[in-house]
Design a protein around this motif. Structure first.
Motif, PDB file in Angstrom:
ATOM      1  N   GLU A   3      44.970  92.198  96.556  1.00 12.84           N
ATOM      2  CA  GLU A   3      44.950  93.561  97.034  1.00 12.84           C
ATOM      3  C   GLU A   3      44.874  94.492  95.695  1.00 12.84           C
ATOM      4  O   GLU A   3      45.806  94.407  94.866  1.00 12.84           O
ATOM      5  CB  GLU A   3      46.221  93.935  97.889  1.00 12.84           C
ATOM      6  N   LYS A   4      43.973  95.666  96.082  1.00 12.52           N
ATOM      7  CA  LYS A   4      44.012  96.631  94.850  1.00 12.52           C
ATOM      8  C   LYS A   4      44.257  97.936  95.630  1.00 12.52           C
ATOM      9  O   LYS A   4      43.773  98.084  96.808  1.00 12.52           O
ATOM     10  CB  LYS A   4      42.777  96.719  94.234  1.00 12.52           C
ATOM     11  N   THR A   5      44.986  98.759  94.994  1.00 11.59           N
ATOM     12  CA  THR A   5      45.378 100.122  95.424  1.00 11.59           C
ATOM     13  C   THR A   5      44.603 101.208  95.001  1.00 11.59           C
ATOM     14  O   THR A   5      44.753 101.423  93.713  1.00 11.59           O
ATOM     15  CB  THR A   5      46.768 100.303  95.605  1.00 11.59           C
ATOM     16  N   ARG A  26      36.061 112.401  89.405  1.00 11.70           N
ATOM     17  CA  ARG A  26      36.086 113.719  88.492  1.00 11.70           C
ATOM     18  C   ARG A  26      37.149 114.557  88.864  1.00 11.70           C
ATOM     19  O   ARG A  26      37.667 115.472  87.741  1.00 11.70           O
ATOM     20  CB  ARG A  26      34.615 114.423  88.287  1.00 11.70           C
ATOM     21  N   ASP A  27      37.743 114.780  90.044  1.00  8.97           N
ATOM     22  CA  ASP A  27      38.932 115.496  90.421  1.00  8.97           C
ATOM     23  C   ASP A  27      40.207 114.662  89.987  1.00  8.97           C
ATOM     24  O   ASP A  27      41.378 115.249  90.357  1.00  8.97           O
ATOM     25  CB  ASP A  27      38.899 115.804  91.717  1.00  8.97           C
ATOM     26  N   GLY A  28      40.166 113.371  89.477  1.00 12.68           N
ATOM     27  CA  GLY A  28      41.255 112.737  88.967  1.00 12.68           C
ATOM     28  C   GLY A  28      41.945 112.068  89.963  1.00 12.68           C
ATOM     29  O   GLY A  28      42.861 111.289  89.767  1.00 12.68           O
ATOM     30  N   PHE A  29      41.143 111.518  91.284  1.00 11.83           N
ATOM     31  CA  PHE A  29      41.784 110.663  92.124  1.00 11.83           C
ATOM     32  C   PHE A  29      41.150 109.351  91.842  1.00 11.83           C
ATOM     33  O   PHE A  29      40.001 109.108  91.279  1.00 11.83           O
ATOM     34  CB  PHE A  29      41.127 110.846  93.596  1.00 11.83           C
ATOM     35  N   LYS A  30      42.104 108.284  91.794  1.00  9.39           N
ATOM     36  CA  LYS A  30      41.919 106.961  91.498  1.00  9.39           C
ATOM     37  C   LYS A  30      40.933 106.302  92.653  1.00  9.39           C
ATOM     38  O   LYS A  30      41.359 106.396  93.724  1.00  9.39           O
ATOM     39  CB  LYS A  30      43.050 106.137  91.417  1.00  9.39           C
ATOM     40  N   THR A  31      39.587 106.000  92.358  1.00 11.65           N
ATOM     41  CA  THR A  31      38.502 106.115  93.459  1.00 11.65           C
ATOM     42  C   THR A  31      37.960 104.526  92.996  1.00 11.65           C
ATOM     43  O   THR A  31      37.862 104.175  91.946  1.00 11.65           O
ATOM     44  CB  THR A  31      37.562 107.039  93.422  1.00 11.65           C
ATOM     45  N   VAL A  32      37.501 103.945  94.124  1.00 11.42           N
ATOM     46  CA  VAL A  32      36.609 102.691  93.934  1.00 11.42           C
ATOM     47  C   VAL A  32      35.452 102.841  94.919  1.00 11.42           C
ATOM     48  O   VAL A  32      35.505 103.564  95.905  1.00 11.42           O
ATOM     49  CB  VAL A  32      37.494 101.474  94.471  1.00 11.42           C
ATOM     50  N   LEU A  33      34.574 102.700  94.439  1.00 14.03           N
ATOM     51  CA  LEU A  33      33.040 102.525  95.145  1.00 14.03           C
ATOM     52  C   LEU A  33      32.621 101.115  95.477  1.00 14.03           C
ATOM     53  O   LEU A  33      32.470 100.229  94.874  1.00 14.03           O
ATOM     54  CB  LEU A  33      32.047 103.189  94.225  1.00 14.03           C
ATOM     55  N   ALA A 140      50.438 104.188 107.261  1.00 11.42           N
ATOM     56  CA  ALA A 140      50.858 104.411 105.830  1.00 11.42           C
ATOM     57  C   ALA A 140      49.232 104.487 104.764  1.00 11.42           C
ATOM     58  O   ALA A 140      49.473 104.893 103.874  1.00 11.42           O
ATOM     59  CB  ALA A 140      51.258 102.996 105.503  1.00 11.42           C
ATOM     60  N   GLY A 141      48.192 104.035 105.603  1.00 11.56           N
ATOM     61  CA  GLY A 141      47.124 104.297 104.995  1.00 11.56           C
ATOM     62  C   GLY A 141      46.025 103.169 105.522  1.00 11.56           C
ATOM     63  O   GLY A 141      45.997 102.920 106.929  1.00 11.56           O
ATOM     64  N   ALA A 142      44.827 103.084 104.881  1.00 13.08           N
ATOM     65  CA  ALA A 142      43.916 102.013 105.311  1.00 13.08           C
ATOM     66  C   ALA A 142      43.830 100.839 104.484  1.00 13.08           C
ATOM     67  O   ALA A 142      44.132 100.897 103.178  1.00 13.08           O
ATOM     68  CB  ALA A 142      42.581 102.970 105.089  1.00 13.08           C
ATOM     69  N   HIS A 143      43.270  99.740 105.161  1.00 12.70           N
ATOM     70  CA  HIS A 143      42.920  98.724 104.480  1.00 12.70           C
ATOM     71  C   HIS A 143      41.448  98.416 104.559  1.00 12.70           C
ATOM     72  O   HIS A 143      41.064  98.101 105.744  1.00 12.70           O
ATOM     73  CB  HIS A 143      43.673  97.406 104.871  1.00 12.70           C
ATOM     74  N   ILE A 152      41.581  96.036 100.065  1.00 15.40           N
ATOM     75  CA  ILE A 152      41.644  97.310  99.177  1.00 15.40           C
ATOM     76  C   ILE A 152      42.479  98.129 100.005  1.00 15.40           C
ATOM     77  O   ILE A 152      42.121  98.402 101.336  1.00 15.40           O
ATOM     78  CB  ILE A 152      40.396  97.684  98.857  1.00 15.40           C
ATOM     79  N   ARG A 153      43.610  98.886  99.519  1.00 13.52           N
ATOM     80  CA  ARG A 153      44.454  99.683 100.071  1.00 13.52           C
ATOM     81  C   ARG A 153      44.130 101.174  99.632  1.00 13.52           C
ATOM     82  O   ARG A 153      43.844 101.485  98.473  1.00 13.52           O
ATOM     83  CB  ARG A 153      45.746  99.368  99.925  1.00 13.52           C
TER      84      ARG A 153
END
Length: 402
Positions: A3-5, A26-33, A140-143, A152-153
């Motif tokens: 699992e990666k967050t 680019r706005d600084g959010f840790k992002t995954v595509l 708490a969020g999405a998976h 991926i969380r």
């Protein structure tokens, strides 16, 4: 199972998904595509209107995209329906509203390739060339569950996975779909005469026939016509197809040659009442699908991304998570009216061409005549076509003079 967050996960690696991942990273959010690239060339291009150009400039990718794009300085509409109320040809020039061009036309595959190259070198952005097969959300969020069992969380999942969006279906967001008795033939053409940066749209009784400039003496074709006719055209060899296109265009660009692969695009539509579910935002064709008329589809998708980015940044500034209900409610409010109006306009134009009823022909002809002869009205419509004046996302602001 690993699992990666992340703060934000974007699913779908088309132009809309790539732009979303770039904007958030680019706005600084840790992002995954998440998603595999599709850069097949099928003769389709996209006319990036002025607002989309400003958006791509903000992402830092426009200089590279511009190298392969052609400006659209003039838009010309010719009524070729044979109607009794047929108005004279109408031309709309970007200079009238203080722009060098309404937008720029580029092959879709080239646009995706350029965005993908920028994504590979972007900080805060991981690329995962896999498919999302599962989605769950709680307080708490999405998976996300990927095909290789990786999980991926994320606080926010952005569904940019197209008209058949698996995430939209899993989240239970209802979609209304419809179809038209037409298809569209797309390809790339070379021609003997200069297009002079003019996009020419012939309104025929079976739909629009549009030639849009590309660099050099080249144009892209979107020929919307009956399904029977598109099947006939698709069986022609290149020389016969080029001749058919030249005749339909009245030879206004001279002799033509087919210079690329062909595409056959179904004429369908899709809309949703909700652009979000818990920790999930729908963008691009996951939220709305247009027939290839009026250059609205991808431009609306980019506006989705820019509007969602504003909602997320505002939520972050006030101490809220990217996927909070407050953030996603702001996104819904920013998109609903814009998409509804564009959907109605494209659908209405196409259906009036197909009806053949005299009242519809009269209204369409009178409208085009009014736009040709009433300068203030024409300029208002041109500005609205390039970018709506109300609720413009921040990355697209400052593009159309008052």
């Amino acid at each position: 199972m690993t699992e990666k967050t992340y703060s934000i996960a974007v699913v779908g690696a088309g132009a809309v998904g790539l732009s979303a991942a770039l904007a958030f990273a680019r706005d600084g959010f840790k992002t995954v595509l998440v998603g595999g690239l599709d850069t097949r060339r099928d003769g389709r291009t996209v006319a990036l209107l002025n607002g989309s150009v400003r958006f791509l400039e903000a992402l830092g990718v426009w200089p590279e995209i511009a190298k392969a794009a052609a400006p659209l300085e003039t838009m010309r509409i010719i009524d070729d329906t044979g109607s009794l109320f047929r108005p004279p040809p109408a031309s709309f020039r970007a200079g009238e509203i203080g722009l060098d061009a309404f937008g720029w036309n580029i092959e879709n595959a080239t646009l995706v390739e350029t965005l993908a190259e920028a994504a590979r070198g972007c900080e805060n952005l991981d690329l995962v060339p896999d498919f999302a097969v599962g989605f769950e959300a709680d307080e708490a969020g999405a998976h996300l569950t990927l095909a290789d069992d990786t999980r991926i969380r994320a606080s926010l999942v952005v569904a940019a996975d197209g008209r058949n969006s698996r995430l939209r279906q899993i989240a239970g967001v209802d979609a209304r779909t419809w179809s038209y008795p037409q298809s569209a033939v797309t390809t790339i053409l070379a021609h003997d005469r200069d297009h002079r940066e003019t996009s020419t749209e012939f309104h025929t009784r079976h739909g629009p026939f549009t030639l849009v400039p590309l660099p050099g003496r080249r144009s892209s074709l979107v020929w919307v016509t009956s399904k029977v006719e598109t099947e006939r055209l698709s069986r022609l060899d290149d020389a016969a197809l080029a001749l058919a296109i030249e005749r339909q265009a009245g030879s206004h660009l001279g002799a033509m040659r087919v210079e690329g692969p062909r595409g056959l695009v179904p004429m369908t539509g899709l809309s949703v009442n909700r652009y979000w579910s818990r920790h999930l935002a729908l963008v691009g064709e996951a939220a709305h699908v247009f027939p290839p008329i009026g250059a609205q589809g991808l431009n609306l998708g980019f506006r989705d991304v820019a509007s969602l980015r504003d909602a997320v940044v505002d939520a972050n500034d006030s101490g809220q998570e990217p996927g909070s209900d407050e953030s996603l409610n702001r996104y819904q409010q920013s998109r609903d009216l814009d998409v509804r109006l564009r959907t109605a306009a494209v659908d209405g134009l196409n259906r009036t061409l197909l009806t053949g009823l005299l009242p519809a022909d009269f209204l369409r002809g009178a409208g085009l005549l009014a736009l040709s002869n009433i300068g203030p009205l024409r300029r208002i419509v041109m500005r609205e076509g390039v970018l709506p004046r109300v609720g413009v996302p921040r990355l697209m602001q400052g593009t159309v003079p008052v």
